[in-house]
Motif scaffolding. Sequence first.
Motif, PDB file in Angstrom:
ATOM      1  N   UNK A  73      61.780  82.205  -0.538  1.00  0.00           N
ATOM      2  CA  UNK A  73      61.575  81.436   0.694  1.00  0.00           C
ATOM      3  C   UNK A  73      62.904  80.856   1.154  1.00  0.00           C
ATOM      4  N   UNK A  74      63.671  80.329   0.206  1.00  0.00           N
ATOM      5  CA  UNK A  74      64.966  79.729   0.545  1.00  0.00           C
ATOM      6  C   UNK A  74      65.921  80.765   1.121  1.00  0.00           C
ATOM      7  N   UNK A  75      65.993  81.932   0.504  1.00  0.00           N
ATOM      8  CA  UNK A  75      66.912  82.950   1.012  1.00  0.00           C
ATOM      9  C   UNK A  75      66.513  83.408   2.408  1.00  0.00           C
ATOM     10  N   UNK A  76      65.216  83.515   2.655  1.00  0.00           N
ATOM     11  CA  UNK A  76      64.762  83.877   4.004  1.00  0.00           C
ATOM     12  C   UNK A  76      65.203  82.820   5.014  1.00  0.00           C
ATOM     13  N   UNK A  77      65.081  81.558   4.636  1.00  0.00           N
ATOM     14  CA  UNK A  77      65.438  80.480   5.559  1.00  0.00           C
ATOM     15  C   UNK A  77      66.945  80.337   5.724  1.00  0.00           C
ATOM     16  N   UNK A  78      67.705  80.630   4.694  1.00  0.00           N
ATOM     17  CA  UNK A  78      69.165  80.617   4.836  1.00  0.00           C
ATOM     18  C   UNK A  78      69.603  81.606   5.913  1.00  0.00           C
ATOM     19  N   UNK A  79      68.834  82.684   6.070  1.00  0.00           N
ATOM     20  CA  UNK A  79      69.168  83.692   7.083  1.00  0.00           C
ATOM     21  C   UNK A  79      68.593  83.357   8.451  1.00  0.00           C
ATOM     22  N   UNK A  80      67.478  82.635   8.494  1.00  0.00           N
ATOM     23  CA  UNK A  80      66.740  82.536   9.756  1.00  0.00           C
ATOM     24  C   UNK A  80      66.576  81.132  10.322  1.00  0.00           C
ATOM     25  N   UNK A  81      66.723  80.091   9.494  1.00  0.00           N
ATOM     26  CA  UNK A  81      66.525  78.736  10.001  1.00  0.00           C
ATOM     27  C   UNK A  81      67.888  78.162  10.378  1.00  0.00           C
ATOM     28  N   UNK A  82      68.131  77.934  11.658  1.00  0.00           N
ATOM     29  CA  UNK A  82      69.451  77.446  12.065  1.00  0.00           C
ATOM     30  C   UNK A  82      69.827  76.163  11.334  1.00  0.00           C
TER      31      UNK A  82
ATOM     32  N   UNK B  92      55.803  69.394   6.196  1.00  0.00           N
ATOM     33  CA  UNK B  92      55.262  70.711   5.883  1.00  0.00           C
ATOM     34  C   UNK B  92      56.259  71.802   6.260  1.00  0.00           C
ATOM     35  N   UNK B  93      57.366  71.396   6.847  1.00  0.00           N
ATOM     36  CA  UNK B  93      58.382  72.332   7.312  1.00  0.00           C
ATOM     37  C   UNK B  93      59.681  72.118   6.553  1.00  0.00           C
ATOM     38  N   UNK B  94      60.374  73.197   6.209  1.00  0.00           N
ATOM     39  CA  UNK B  94      61.696  73.064   5.601  1.00  0.00           C
ATOM     40  C   UNK B  94      62.701  72.542   6.619  1.00  0.00           C
ATOM     41  N   UNK B  95      63.778  71.946   6.105  1.00  0.00           N
ATOM     42  CA  UNK B  95      64.813  71.439   7.004  1.00  0.00           C
ATOM     43  C   UNK B  95      66.138  71.378   6.263  1.00  0.00           C
TER      44      UNK B  95
ATOM     45  N   UNK C 187      60.543  73.738  14.548  1.00  0.00           N
ATOM     46  CA  UNK C 187      61.024  75.124  14.643  1.00  0.00           C
ATOM     47  C   UNK C 187      59.867  76.098  14.515  1.00  0.00           C
ATOM     48  N   UNK C 188      59.993  77.222  15.162  1.00  0.00           N
ATOM     49  CA  UNK C 188      58.982  78.292  15.066  1.00  0.00           C
ATOM     50  C   UNK C 188      59.481  79.285  14.020  1.00  0.00           C
ATOM     51  N   UNK C 189      59.154  79.045  12.767  1.00  0.00           N
ATOM     52  CA  UNK C 189      59.634  79.892  11.681  1.00  0.00           C
ATOM     53  C   UNK C 189      58.888  81.215  11.695  1.00  0.00           C
ATOM     54  N   UNK C 190      59.620  82.296  11.529  1.00  0.00           N
ATOM     55  CA  UNK C 190      59.014  83.628  11.449  1.00  0.00           C
ATOM     56  C   UNK C 190      59.013  84.067   9.991  1.00  0.00           C
TER      57      UNK C 190
ATOM     58  N   UNK D  61      73.810  69.753   4.816  1.00  0.00           N
ATOM     59  CA  UNK D  61      74.200  71.087   4.379  1.00  0.00           C
ATOM     60  C   UNK D  61      73.320  71.689   3.308  1.00  0.00           C
ATOM     61  N   UNK D  62      72.327  70.961   2.831  1.00  0.00           N
ATOM     62  CA  UNK D  62      71.423  71.468   1.796  1.00  0.00           C
ATOM     63  C   UNK D  62      70.069  71.815   2.410  1.00  0.00           C
ATOM     64  N   UNK D  63      69.559  73.004   2.080  1.00  0.00           N
ATOM     65  CA  UNK D  63      68.230  73.384   2.522  1.00  0.00           C
ATOM     66  C   UNK D  63      67.200  72.616   1.700  1.00  0.00           C
ATOM     67  N   UNK D  64      66.270  71.977   2.377  1.00  0.00           N
ATOM     68  CA  UNK D  64      65.217  71.206   1.724  1.00  0.00           C
ATOM     69  C   UNK D  64      63.891  71.943   1.900  1.00  0.00           C
ATOM     70  N   UNK D  65      63.280  72.320   0.786  1.00  0.00           N
ATOM     71  CA  UNK D  65      61.929  72.874   0.802  1.00  0.00           C
ATOM     72  C   UNK D  65      60.994  71.778   0.304  1.00  0.00           C
ATOM     73  N   UNK D  66      60.340  71.071   1.199  1.00  0.00           N
ATOM     74  CA  UNK D  66      59.505  69.951   0.761  1.00  0.00           C
ATOM     75  C   UNK D  66      58.425  70.392  -0.223  1.00  0.00           C
ATOM     76  N   UNK D  67      58.105  69.505  -1.130  1.00  0.00           N
ATOM     77  CA  UNK D  67      57.046  69.710  -2.114  1.00  0.00           C
ATOM     78  C   UNK D  67      55.881  68.806  -1.718  1.00  0.00           C
TER      79      UNK D  67
END
Length: 298
Positions: A284-293, A187-190, A13-16, A194-200
């Motif tokens: 970061x998570x809230x931004x991705x909840x709005x923008x990462x399909x 290196x990318x969230x996914x 994905x091209x995350x903004x 149904x759970x957003x994963x922010x890799x560590x």
Amino acid sequence: MRRDLVGYGFDPPRIAWPGGALLAVSLVVNYEEGAEMAVEAGDAENERIGEVISVVPPGRRDIGQEQIFGYGLRAGLPRFLEAFDRHGVKASFFMCGRAVERTPALAAEVVRRGHEAANHGWVWRPHADYATEAEEEAGLLRATAAIEAATGERPVGFFCRGSASPWTRGLLARHGYRYDSNAFDDDLPYWDAGMLVLPYALDCNDMKFFHPNGFVLPDQFVAYAEAAMDQLIEEGARGVPKLLNIGLHLRICGRPARFRAVEGILRALKARGGDVWVARRRDIAEHLHRTLPHGATP
């Protein structure tokens, strides 16, 4: 839990990121002191990994190891908070519930200064150790309650030591968590179930000061972090902005000599200006909840 060795493959994905940043950077400080395995706390054994390997026989109290951990809260935490204030950055603190319950005023001060309190489990142990889902759920909720009681902030993110269990991610979703960080595979969230994963990550992490193949001098950690920043900024400029995690521990980089690495990393981040977005994981998570399909699942 299916093992996925492909991920996004050749179609990431091209995350903004906000402000057009080419890289999001998450500073994580681990707040574990008082939650390590300790006979003093009623555990069957003591944590063995510290400045040196514990030589106290199993079942006996290791006061030296307790003091090595205690340094993190007594001296390391004020040092971190002062530097973050001075550099104007906000971090995510992975807080173990038992550590917070024993030092509620310190945990509250972390949140009062604008940092995130994330759930790091009740004690500093892998959740893979839990024998049943019910036992793990009880530990998760106990830590959640301790963090909320001390800080006034209900944690929305989770990361435990080592490995999660097959049940962890489902429990997080059931109890309203917004992200899981028990992932080392990208290196990318996914999204997963149904759970957003922010890799560590464990490479750009001060635990390497405790490993024989790791860092010895603070400048080595700074150089490694800068190399990661610059590589990922270049990849972001080519169209695929990513996430960089920098992991810190109160008892490790809280020590004076190793804190020079923290100061160096903070200066390096500032020098890269708008190319990096330094943010708490919850932001970061809230931004991705709005923008990462939600279809962005490897």
